[in-house]
Design an enzyme around this catalytic site. Structure first.
Site, PDB file in Angstrom:
ATOM      1  N   LYS A  57       1.121  -1.227  -0.167  1.00  0.00           N
ATOM      2  CA  LYS A  57       0.026  -0.120  -0.019  1.00  0.00           C
ATOM      3  C   LYS A  57       0.990   1.376  -0.015  1.00  0.00           C
ATOM      4  O   LYS A  57       1.629   1.474   1.051  1.00  0.00           O
ATOM      5  CB  LYS A  57      -1.051  -0.099   1.023  1.00  0.00           C
ATOM      6  CG  LYS A  57      -1.934   1.396   1.232  1.00  0.00           C
ATOM      7  CD  LYS A  57      -2.601   1.203   2.503  1.00  0.00           C
ATOM      8  CE  LYS A  57      -3.190   2.783   2.773  1.00  0.00           C
ATOM      9  NZ  LYS A  57      -3.597   3.156   3.958  1.00  0.00           N
ATOM     10  N   GLY A 118      -8.162   9.480   9.184  1.00  0.00           N
ATOM     11  CA  GLY A 118      -8.512   9.646  10.664  1.00  0.00           C
ATOM     12  C   GLY A 118      -9.567  10.623  10.760  1.00  0.00           C
ATOM     13  O   GLY A 118      -9.857  11.085  12.005  1.00  0.00           O
ATOM     14  N   ALA A 144      -9.519   5.792   3.922  1.00  0.00           N
ATOM     15  CA  ALA A 144      -9.600   7.078   4.671  1.00  0.00           C
ATOM     16  C   ALA A 144     -10.885   7.715   4.823  1.00  0.00           C
ATOM     17  O   ALA A 144     -11.178   7.899   3.818  1.00  0.00           O
ATOM     18  CB  ALA A 144      -8.226   7.741   4.244  1.00  0.00           C
ATOM     19  N   GLY A 145     -11.009   8.066   5.959  1.00  0.00           N
ATOM     20  CA  GLY A 145     -12.282   8.860   6.087  1.00  0.00           C
ATOM     21  C   GLY A 145     -13.502   8.528   6.712  1.00  0.00           C
ATOM     22  O   GLY A 145     -14.431   8.951   6.994  1.00  0.00           O
ATOM     23  N   ASN A 166      -9.615   1.699   9.441  1.00  0.00           N
ATOM     24  CA  ASN A 166      -8.877   1.275  10.406  1.00  0.00           C
ATOM     25  C   ASN A 166      -9.419   2.300  11.587  1.00  0.00           C
ATOM     26  O   ASN A 166     -10.121   1.689  12.699  1.00  0.00           O
ATOM     27  CB  ASN A 166      -7.286   1.574  10.742  1.00  0.00           C
ATOM     28  CG  ASN A 166      -6.485   1.603  11.632  1.00  0.00           C
ATOM     29  OD1 ASN A 166      -7.152   0.775  12.547  1.00  0.00           O
ATOM     30  ND2 ASN A 166      -5.294   1.933  11.822  1.00  0.00           N
ATOM     31  N   THR A 167      -9.380   3.408  11.611  1.00  0.00           N
ATOM     32  CA  THR A 167      -9.594   4.083  12.852  1.00  0.00           C
ATOM     33  C   THR A 167     -10.902   4.193  13.437  1.00  0.00           C
ATOM     34  O   THR A 167     -11.379   4.122  14.603  1.00  0.00           O
ATOM     35  CB  THR A 167      -9.289   5.756  12.698  1.00  0.00           C
ATOM     36  OG1 THR A 167      -7.872   5.993  12.132  1.00  0.00           O
ATOM     37  CG2 THR A 167      -9.295   6.782  13.582  1.00  0.00           C
TER      38      THR A 167
END
Length: 215
Positions: A57, A118, A144-145, A166-167
């Site tokens: 990645k 994040g 992301a996001g 992830n977050t």
């Protein structure tokens, strides 16, 4: 696995890699924390030497506050790594032209952001992500996001091939429950895309016949 942030010595019992069997788990190395093409290429090569597979990645960050990608550096690093046999999954902004250039370089997947890393702001520009997906032949995985299940559902409704998150899970009050919610949302969004939504209209349309009404 953020190559720059973990101990790559699998013999170290304190390191996370010691506890993850690569025969059981697919470990995706990434170049998180790299701010130049040279850095990203160096850490991708390090991951390969440490025994990771050929998937990488690729992140080349251009701004420390927003963590938005450096497009010029990303394209440079992608060109080098593809030539060296890496299967590059490129984290990029939601720009069609950049996505097309990455696909032309031969990346394995293009990974446009939904919103900054994040942030949990969800999919800020459905149109651009939908357009990227419609124009590319390689997989499009939004990265992301995404902050909650409704974000995941809306993102999958754009026709993308998947979401990397992830977050949203790590910072949820109950990560296990959020993980289940995300799975169901991804399935629902994909099904809605395949089903085909009704057209948007700026006028009301009766849902029952208007002919043959009883006076």
């Amino acid at each position: 696995v953020a190559v720059r942030r973990v101990d790559l010595d699998r013999r170290n019992e304190q390191g996370i890699l010691h506890h993850l069997d690569p025969q059981r788990f697919f470990l995706l190395a990434n170049t998180a924390g790299c701010y130049s093409a040279d850095e990203a290429v160096r850490y991708a090569r390090l991951a390969r030497e440490a025994g990771f597979n050929d998937f990488i990645k690729l992140e080349v960050i251009g701004d420390r506050e927003t963590l938005l990608p450096d497009v010029e550096g990303l394209l440079q690093a992608a060109r080098t790594l593809v030539a060296e046999g890496f299967r590059v999954m490129a984290y990029t902004n939601d720009d069609l032209i950049t996505a097309l250039k990455l696909a032309d370089l031969g990346v394995a997947a293009v990974m446009p952001l939904a919103s900054p890393i994040g942030s949990g702001l969800g999919l800020l520009n459905p149109y651009t992500v939908r357009t990227i997906k419609s124009r590319l032949s390689v997989p499009v995985i939004v990265d992301a996001g995404v902050g909650t299940a409704s974000d995941a559902c809306i993102t999958m409704e754009q026709g993308v091939d998947g979401i990397l998150m992830n977050t949203a899970l790590a910072e949820a009050a109950n990560p296990e429950t959020m993980g289940r919610a995300m799975r169901l949302a991804v399935e629902a969004g994909r099904l809605a895309y395949l089903a085909g939504r009704m057209p948007r209209r700026e006028i009301a349309v009766p849902s029952s016949p208007i002919s043959g009404l009883i006076d």
